[in-house]
Design a protein around this motif. Sequence first.
Motif, PDB file in Angstrom:
ATOM      1  N   ALA A  47       0.985  -1.393   0.535  1.00 16.57           N
ATOM      2  CA  ALA A  47       0.000  -0.052   0.121  1.00 16.57           C
ATOM      3  C   ALA A  47       1.302   1.088   0.047  1.00 16.57           C
ATOM      4  O   ALA A  47       1.979   1.281   0.902  1.00 16.57           O
ATOM      5  CB  ALA A  47      -1.176   0.000   1.395  1.00 16.57           C
ATOM      6  N   ASP A  48       0.117   2.433  -0.302  1.00 16.11           N
ATOM      7  CA  ASP A  48       0.967   3.839  -0.625  1.00 16.11           C
ATOM      8  C   ASP A  48       0.572   4.820   1.290  1.00 16.11           C
ATOM      9  O   ASP A  48       1.396   4.990   1.256  1.00 16.11           O
ATOM     10  CB  ASP A  48       0.846   5.123  -1.736  1.00 16.11           C
ATOM     11  CG  ASP A  48       0.978   4.029  -2.710  1.00 16.11           C
ATOM     12  OD1 ASP A  48       1.884   4.077  -3.163  1.00 16.11           O
ATOM     13  OD2 ASP A  48      -0.468   3.308  -3.655  1.00 16.11           O
ATOM     14  N   ILE A  49      -0.941   4.243   1.491  1.00 13.02           N
ATOM     15  CA  ILE A  49      -0.876   4.429   3.115  1.00 13.02           C
ATOM     16  C   ILE A  49      -1.368   3.452   3.833  1.00 13.02           C
ATOM     17  O   ILE A  49      -2.356   2.538   2.902  1.00 13.02           O
ATOM     18  CB  ILE A  49      -1.949   5.879   2.715  1.00 13.02           C
ATOM     19  CG1 ILE A  49      -1.451   6.464   1.949  1.00 13.02           C
ATOM     20  CG2 ILE A  49      -2.461   5.967   3.989  1.00 13.02           C
ATOM     21  CD1 ILE A  49      -2.195   7.904   2.015  1.00 13.02           C
ATOM     22  N   ILE A  50      -1.113   3.000   5.426  1.00 10.24           N
ATOM     23  CA  ILE A  50      -2.065   2.265   5.598  1.00 10.24           C
ATOM     24  C   ILE A  50      -2.591   3.228   7.339  1.00 10.24           C
ATOM     25  O   ILE A  50      -1.618   3.761   7.640  1.00 10.24           O
ATOM     26  CB  ILE A  50      -1.257   1.106   6.608  1.00 10.24           C
ATOM     27  CG1 ILE A  50      -0.457   0.347   5.175  1.00 10.24           C
ATOM     28  CG2 ILE A  50      -2.080   0.446   7.051  1.00 10.24           C
ATOM     29  CD1 ILE A  50       0.337  -0.749   5.426  1.00 10.24           C
ATOM     30  N   LEU A  51      -4.067   3.462   7.035  1.00 13.86           N
ATOM     31  CA  LEU A  51      -4.312   3.375   8.313  1.00 13.86           C
ATOM     32  C   LEU A  51      -5.128   3.010   9.072  1.00 13.86           C
ATOM     33  O   LEU A  51      -5.740   1.956   8.333  1.00 13.86           O
ATOM     34  CB  LEU A  51      -5.227   4.845   8.364  1.00 13.86           C
ATOM     35  CG  LEU A  51      -5.556   6.095   7.318  1.00 13.86           C
ATOM     36  CD1 LEU A  51      -5.865   6.619   6.158  1.00 13.86           C
ATOM     37  CD2 LEU A  51      -4.555   7.124   8.061  1.00 13.86           C
TER      38      LEU A  51
ATOM     39  N   LYS B  18       4.760   0.052   0.389  1.00  8.04           N
ATOM     40  CA  LYS B  18       5.720   0.467  -0.836  1.00  8.04           C
ATOM     41  C   LYS B  18       6.782   2.149  -0.528  1.00  8.04           C
ATOM     42  O   LYS B  18       7.042   2.385   1.187  1.00  8.04           O
ATOM     43  CB  LYS B  18       4.778   0.818  -1.579  1.00  8.04           C
ATOM     44  CG  LYS B  18       3.896   0.442  -2.142  1.00  8.04           C
ATOM     45  CD  LYS B  18       3.066   1.256  -3.771  1.00  8.04           C
ATOM     46  CE  LYS B  18       2.124   0.418  -3.844  1.00  8.04           C
ATOM     47  NZ  LYS B  18       1.406   0.801  -5.174  1.00  8.04           N
ATOM     48  N   PRO B  19       8.013   1.435  -0.830  1.00  8.60           N
ATOM     49  CA  PRO B  19       8.951   2.313  -0.460  1.00  8.60           C
ATOM     50  C   PRO B  19       8.010   3.443  -1.028  1.00  8.60           C
ATOM     51  O   PRO B  19       8.030   4.213  -1.730  1.00  8.60           O
ATOM     52  CB  PRO B  19       9.861   2.430  -1.868  1.00  8.60           C
ATOM     53  CG  PRO B  19       9.654   0.914  -2.208  1.00  8.60           C
ATOM     54  CD  PRO B  19       8.378   0.404  -2.010  1.00  8.60           C
ATOM     55  N   GLY B  20       8.194   4.469   0.542  1.00 10.85           N
ATOM     56  CA  GLY B  20       7.909   5.908   0.409  1.00 10.85           C
ATOM     57  C   GLY B  20       6.448   5.816   0.479  1.00 10.85           C
ATOM     58  O   GLY B  20       6.071   7.684   1.672  1.00 10.85           O
ATOM     59  N   GLY B  21       5.935   4.349   1.231  1.00 10.99           N
ATOM     60  CA  GLY B  21       5.172   4.731   1.382  1.00 10.99           C
ATOM     61  C   GLY B  21       4.465   5.548   2.781  1.00 10.99           C
ATOM     62  O   GLY B  21       5.437   5.422   3.590  1.00 10.99           O
ATOM     63  N   ARG B  22       3.273   6.170   3.654  1.00 10.35           N
ATOM     64  CA  ARG B  22       3.018   6.776   4.825  1.00 10.35           C
ATOM     65  C   ARG B  22       2.291   5.790   5.584  1.00 10.35           C
ATOM     66  O   ARG B  22       0.954   5.241   5.074  1.00 10.35           O
ATOM     67  CB  ARG B  22       2.787   7.802   4.363  1.00 10.35           C
ATOM     68  CG  ARG B  22       3.461   8.235   3.534  1.00 10.35           C
ATOM     69  CD  ARG B  22       2.897  10.092   2.908  1.00 10.35           C
ATOM     70  NE  ARG B  22       1.473  10.332   2.700  1.00 10.35           N
ATOM     71  CZ  ARG B  22       0.965   9.929   1.379  1.00 10.35           C
ATOM     72  NH1 ARG B  22       1.511   8.775   0.694  1.00 10.35           N
ATOM     73  NH2 ARG B  22      -0.187  10.342   1.020  1.00 10.35           N
ATOM     74  N   ALA B  23       2.101   5.568   7.362  1.00 12.79           N
ATOM     75  CA  ALA B  23       1.547   5.539   7.810  1.00 12.79           C
ATOM     76  C   ALA B  23       1.082   6.315   9.164  1.00 12.79           C
ATOM     77  O   ALA B  23       1.484   7.101   9.422  1.00 12.79           O
ATOM     78  CB  ALA B  23       1.955   3.617   8.067  1.00 12.79           C
TER      79      ALA B  23
ATOM     80  N   LEU C  55       1.629   6.762  15.882  1.00 12.60           N
ATOM     81  CA  LEU C  55       2.848   6.488  15.259  1.00 12.60           C
ATOM     82  C   LEU C  55       2.861   7.099  13.525  1.00 12.60           C
ATOM     83  O   LEU C  55       1.827   6.659  12.857  1.00 12.60           O
ATOM     84  CB  LEU C  55       3.484   5.252  15.562  1.00 12.60           C
ATOM     85  CG  LEU C  55       4.009   4.875  16.949  1.00 12.60           C
ATOM     86  CD1 LEU C  55       2.939   5.484  17.837  1.00 12.60           C
ATOM     87  CD2 LEU C  55       5.281   3.284  16.966  1.00 12.60           C
ATOM     88  N   PHE C  56       3.253   8.199  12.879  1.00 14.15           N
ATOM     89  CA  PHE C  56       3.983   8.481  12.083  1.00 14.15           C
ATOM     90  C   PHE C  56       4.421   8.244  11.387  1.00 14.15           C
ATOM     91  O   PHE C  56       6.201   8.719  11.750  1.00 14.15           O
ATOM     92  CB  PHE C  56       3.396   9.902  12.286  1.00 14.15           C
ATOM     93  CG  PHE C  56       1.973  10.559  12.392  1.00 14.15           C
ATOM     94  CD1 PHE C  56       0.883  10.921  11.516  1.00 14.15           C
ATOM     95  CD2 PHE C  56       1.972  11.162  13.754  1.00 14.15           C
ATOM     96  CE1 PHE C  56      -0.186  11.586  11.965  1.00 14.15           C
ATOM     97  CE2 PHE C  56      -0.087  11.515  13.759  1.00 14.15           C
ATOM     98  CZ  PHE C  56      -0.771  12.141  12.667  1.00 14.15           C
TER      99      PHE C  56
END
Length: 534
Positions: free
Chosen positions: A268-272, A312-317, A366-367
């Motif tokens: 994923a690009d983003i996981i929340l 993914k590389p660069g992905g944000r959570a 946690l970000f």
Amino acid sequence: MSNNNDIVQKLWNLCDVLRDDGINYSDYVGELVMLLFIKMVHENTEAETLDKHTLPEGCRWTDLNGKSGVALLNDYKKILFALSTGKDAEDNRVHADPLISAIYADAQTRLREPRHLEQMIRTLDQIDWFSAQKDGLGDLYEGLLEKNAGETKSGAGQYFTPRALINSMVRCIKPQPGEVIQDPAAGTAGFLIAADQYIKEQTDDLYDLSAKDKAFQKNKAYVGVELVPSTRRLALMNCLLHGMEGDEEGVVHQGNALGMAGTSLPRADIILANPPFGTSKGGEASITRDDLTYSTSNKQLAFLQHIYRNLKPGGRAAVVLPDNVLFEAGVGTNVRRDLMNKCNLHTILRLPTGIFYAQGVKTNVLFFTKGSATDKLQSENCTENVWVYDLRTNMPSFGKRTPFTEKHLQPFEAVYEKSPREEGEWSFNAAEIEAPDSEENKDVTDKLATSRWRKFTRDWIRDTKGDSLDISWLKDDSSVDAANLPEPGVLAAEAMSELVQAIGELDALMRELGAGDEADAQKVLLDELLGEGK
């Protein structure tokens, strides 16, 4: 929104009807939404806002609202069976929509009195649906879920993250069109829907996108996993009413992200996420993943590993986690080191107590980003600095009397967004808080020691804290001032929460040491003890 709030209250009042029919408090919303969804699909179809996943002939609102008596109740049962199985009682094919079948999987009404069903249908027909459409039927549905979560007797709070916190996390993460957004512990899909609404606000309700990109947003952008079937039902309805269709299984898939369902999730690009609290107790909720580096019975540590591995590389959570994840030794330390090695853990938000319906649970957000701040492909030593915002110390004990709102998160969002970042933020009378002598306050000015916003280097966390992320530097007045103590029930809940976490950690330790039989014997004693207190 006030009109929708009035409608939510009218819908909630129908629970009195359900109670009169002998339906348990925990089943109120499940019973209500099965009927409500049929009505909402009718309203969306009438308004020409729904072209896919409409209900088949014979299973529509107009097949119910003109009937009465036993015939009505029997027909309603037949409709639920047909929506669930795709076939009628004579085995004739009624529909072949896997999403409708998923929404109504194993659906059965517990209503016994036809007059109660008539009363519910009559009430739903009397609601001003034209006005409700303006605010969005999805928002109305979410308001009902929030109302249910706020009623502690319903037991639904465990699936519900406060809307103010969800919206704040989404604003900080800034999802973009074309990104794959995941929630491995989806609950009623609050994070995924908030991300979708954020993107729609940036794209004129997707009208700025090409037809191909718009289709991606509706069908491929969001994926969630939910273990509990009845909760997944609520999530699928919620997504569909917000125009989110997902794949053939819908946006939220049935399964356990710590089992087989988690291994098949695409990166994923983003996981929340707000993973469920507690330790694995076996059964369907057990941790069966063999691809996680650090084996653990602590569900949060397992979810955290899944999340940073699945980006993914660069992905944000952005992930809500309880305090014990920040300080637990052994496997906990290894997981935190691995996280800070593979990701840039740039921000921790220490949340106040009382914002979750499980009173006493102390939590954080946690970000982090996969890779380093300068190289998304970097796989080692990715964290240089961790910024911590303390929104817990000397904050009110939030609850029904003191609601937690987005205004409480605005100071955090302001410093989170600032570039370059600077230490120092004194909202909520922080300057008046005493700063004790601690490692965190060593070689720090008196003024900065009272700031809610501080920076700590990766080297300091390793050398001074032994890679614990339980970083606090302000002294809570309530710890010494009895006049400001929370309600006794809240204090007791906090103590019980810490004891439960400690027992879970001891149980895991005993099993790792090969003392599983003794651990089982202690659990039997504990069950007997708690059973006596019921």
